[in-house]
Design an enzyme around this catalytic site. Sequence first.
Site, PDB file in Angstrom:
ATOM      1  N   ARG A  30      35.039 -10.071   0.261  1.00  0.00           N
ATOM      2  CA  ARG A  30      34.656 -10.856  -0.810  1.00  0.00           C
ATOM      3  C   ARG A  30      35.249 -12.271  -0.803  1.00  0.00           C
ATOM      4  NH1 ARG A  30      35.338  -8.596  -6.399  1.00  0.00           N
ATOM      5  NH2 ARG A  30      33.643  -7.031  -5.791  1.00  0.00           N
ATOM      6  N   LYS A  38      33.556  -1.106  -2.317  1.00  0.00           N
ATOM      7  CA  LYS A  38      33.304   0.190  -2.880  1.00  0.00           C
ATOM      8  C   LYS A  38      31.974   0.098  -3.683  1.00  0.00           C
ATOM      9  CE  LYS A  38      36.932  -0.651  -5.720  1.00  0.00           C
ATOM     10  NZ  LYS A  38      37.448  -1.841  -5.177  1.00  0.00           N
ATOM     11  N   THR A  39      31.516  -0.867  -4.173  1.00  0.00           N
ATOM     12  CA  THR A  39      30.179  -0.975  -4.508  1.00  0.00           C
ATOM     13  C   THR A  39      29.064  -1.079  -3.659  1.00  0.00           C
ATOM     14  OG1 THR A  39      30.975  -2.439  -6.560  1.00  0.00           O
ATOM     15  CG2 THR A  39      28.530  -2.313  -6.194  1.00  0.00           C
ATOM     16  N   ASP A  66      31.192   2.006 -11.983  1.00  0.00           N
ATOM     17  CA  ASP A  66      32.368   0.986 -11.795  1.00  0.00           C
ATOM     18  C   ASP A  66      33.481   1.036 -12.881  1.00  0.00           C
ATOM     19  OD1 ASP A  66      33.757  -0.761 -10.076  1.00  0.00           O
ATOM     20  OD2 ASP A  66      32.439  -2.345 -10.668  1.00  0.00           O
ATOM     21  N   THR A  99      39.993   0.488  -9.169  1.00  0.00           N
ATOM     22  CA  THR A  99      41.151  -0.191  -8.624  1.00  0.00           C
ATOM     23  C   THR A  99      42.235   0.310  -8.966  1.00  0.00           C
ATOM     24  OG1 THR A  99      41.141  -2.008 -10.383  1.00  0.00           O
ATOM     25  CG2 THR A  99      39.755  -2.495  -8.428  1.00  0.00           C
TER      26      THR A  99
END
Length: 348
Positions: free
Chosen positions: A214, A61-62, A106, A155
Amino acid sequence: MKPDRSAHEIEIDKSLRPTVLDEFVGQEKIVENLRVFIAAARKRGEALDHVLLTGPPGLGKTTLAYIIAKEMGAGIKVTSGPALEKPGDLAGILTSLNKGEVLFIDEIHRVPTKIEEYLYSAMEDFRVDIVIESGPGAKTIQLGLQPFTLVGATTRAGLISSPLRSRFGIANRLDYYSVDQLTRIIKRSASLLKISIDERAVHELAKRSRGTPRIANRLLRRCRDFAEADPKLKQHQGTITYDVARYALQALEVDDHGLDDMDKRILHVLIEKYDGGPVGLNTLAVAVGEEAGTLEEVYEPYLIQEGFLKRTPRGREATPLAFKHLGIRKVSAIQSDLDFTTNQKNHK
């Protein structure tokens, strides 16, 4: 809440992020749609419509927020929901944005309600109303803003209010990655980090990365540590072979399905202490020594997708697949009653 990551790990993650859409692996439909929306906005000379990105941690997302800014040829300012405590915090950021710039928030579901209300007019009309002083002498100052793009990431999509959600013109949910996609990501990361790794090891890491880039990158770095520093592996000369990967993953307690120590602890508690459930989220969190929010955001989505856990109106339940994976025989309620009766008779 998210598991803490060191500043060093965060910096490495940044260095591994793709910077343009052509480098981004996976999420094909989202990427193709963004490519069209960005091209159309640039053609019209407008700011891109506001974008909402949802999904579990670590899926990109980032990264997509930074890519959107890069593809639009615009700057980006970054903040988070918990960091916005006062209306002035938001106003200061909004008024500093230049035309077409991206504001990335975020954990947008954690923006306080009083701050969120200021976002409505900013997103729709590119203005923000600031109330000065209070009581009879209160005054409202209207500040005009340059057209900008708000990219929100969360999230916990269900915790975003309807008024805020409705103001995003583009909403996308990121899903877990396939093994093939993670294989491509690991190969790219290994190339950037100058890590020597063979094909079977790449596949083994991809298979155990919980569908999350990640985690794939983290496991790659930890395997590199074992390959370079563990005296038992010195014959491999720093190369991550299949045997090195298996050895490192076993040491890290990551099993063939990508379940780590906490995943297995959750399932063991459900099965051994509560007969497989159902168990309330807060009770389960206390039993495993983790925060309820972390369980819900980080661990549950993958366990549910892989079929080890299910949510019911009465709580969390372990599935038959969880019993099988842990090698525990599921005892029916009838068999349990029979065993109890037999034990009572034997004690008489």
